[in-house]
Design an enzyme around this catalytic site. Structure first.
Site, PDB file in Angstrom:
ATOM      1  N   ASP A  64      56.574  22.858  -4.483  1.00 16.20           N
ATOM      2  CA  ASP A  64      57.829  22.436  -5.089  1.00 16.20           C
ATOM      3  C   ASP A  64      58.801  22.253  -3.935  1.00 16.20           C
ATOM      4  OD1 ASP A  64      60.301  22.160  -6.250  1.00 16.20           O
ATOM      5  OD2 ASP A  64      60.146  23.918  -7.550  1.00 16.20           O
ATOM      6  N   SER A 144      65.531   4.664   0.299  1.00 10.51           N
ATOM      7  CA  SER A 144      65.446   3.596  -0.706  1.00 10.51           C
ATOM      8  C   SER A 144      66.485   2.530  -0.416  1.00 10.51           C
ATOM      9  CB  SER A 144      65.699   4.168  -2.103  1.00 10.51           C
ATOM     10  OG  SER A 144      65.794   3.142  -3.078  1.00 10.51           O
ATOM     11  N   TYR A 157      71.317   8.927  -8.056  1.00  7.71           N
ATOM     12  CA  TYR A 157      70.106   8.627  -7.289  1.00  7.71           C
ATOM     13  C   TYR A 157      70.468   7.791  -6.066  1.00  7.71           C
ATOM     14  CZ  TYR A 157      65.724   6.426  -5.916  1.00  7.71           C
ATOM     15  OH  TYR A 157      64.657   5.963  -5.183  1.00  7.71           O
ATOM     16  N   LYS A 161      69.970   8.864  -1.943  1.00  4.03           N
ATOM     17  CA  LYS A 161      69.229   8.100  -0.943  1.00  4.03           C
ATOM     18  C   LYS A 161      70.146   7.655   0.198  1.00  4.03           C
ATOM     19  CE  LYS A 161      65.140   8.441  -2.743  1.00  4.03           C
ATOM     20  NZ  LYS A 161      64.074   9.202  -2.049  1.00  4.03           N
TER      21      LYS A 161
END
Length: 253
Positions: A64, A144, A157, A161
């Protein structure tokens, strides 16, 4: 065999872009720890890798990446098995469903921060001292295009990134004198388990909308990411650090 005698950890290495990176690394001669929260998938991927590329070429590790004890255990297991770690690929990541920024739940926000951001800190804490002691190593962060050219409703999100890209640069400038290179790759959306999360629902119309923003006209593939990662983690890129390479078919132009 550009990665012969190299020992790598790939988080999220059992599926998606991580599987593409793992496969390319094995093809190029590396020994790889396939670290994944899905222990069964990691074991299956490592078994296939050893059958294909030779006994001992891959090992599985349940991890994890948002949990310090789990990451520390991963690092110890890799060092015990391989003796050294030359490459860390921080690939594991999550997103939230497309949602107005004020409506994203606190649980979803915390999960994105923990998996996409805190994990980079935890792997650095666990393994950078080892790399410093050897004056050698490569860290690759899978960021990303969302961190460069954000899409609406993927707000936090996107932010995670963008953070990863800045973290890559700050790690690179700090670790360069110790012989450790740090780079990132910026994929565009690809055929991975996260694709439906990005789109909200998988329909021909939504796929066409996403593809219309990619000049080359297709999604990223795990093979695309493996090829880019192999170059950045190989000695061919010995003068490359602090770079966030867009592997995006022109999405960010």
């Amino acid at each position: 065999m550009r990665l012969a005698e190299k020992h790598a950890i790939v988080t999220g290495g059992a599926s998606g872009f991580g599987a593409g990176i793992t496969t390319k690394f094995l093809q190029e001669g590396a020994r790889v720890m396939i670290a994944d929260i899905n222990a069964n998938a990691a074991e299956a991927a490592a078994s296939i890798a050893c059958e294909t590329y030779g006994a001992g070429r891959a090992i599985a590790q349940a991890v994890d990446v948002a949990d310090r004890a789990s990451v520390d255990q991963m690092a110890r297991a890799a060092l015990d098995h391989f003796g050294q770690i030359d490459i860390i690929v921080n690939n594991a990541g999550v997103s939230h469903l497309p949602t107005p920024l004020e409506d994203v739940s606190e649980d979803d926000f915390d999960r994105v921060v923990a998996v996409n951001m805190k994990s980079v800190y935890l792997t650095a804490r666990a393994l950078v001292p080892h790399m410093k002691s050897r004056n050698s190593g490569v860290i690759l962060n899978v960021a990303s295009t969302a961190g460069v050219s954000p899409r609406p409703n993927l707000n936090w999100y996107n932010a995670s990134k963008g953070w990863m890209i800045t973290a890559t640069r700050t790690m690179a400038v700090e670790l360069a004198p110790m012989g450790v290179r740090v780079n990132a790759i910026n994929p565009v959306a690809g055929e991975t388990p996260l694709l439906q999360t990005f789109m909200g629902e998988d329909t021909p119309e939504i796929r066409a909308k996403f593809l219309s923003t990619i000049p080359i006209g297709r999604f990223s593939t795990p093979e695309d990411m493996g090829n880019a990662a192999c170059y950045l983690c190989s000695d061919e890129a010995s003068m490359v650090t602090g770079v966030a390479l867009e592997v995006d078919g022109g999405r960010c132009i």
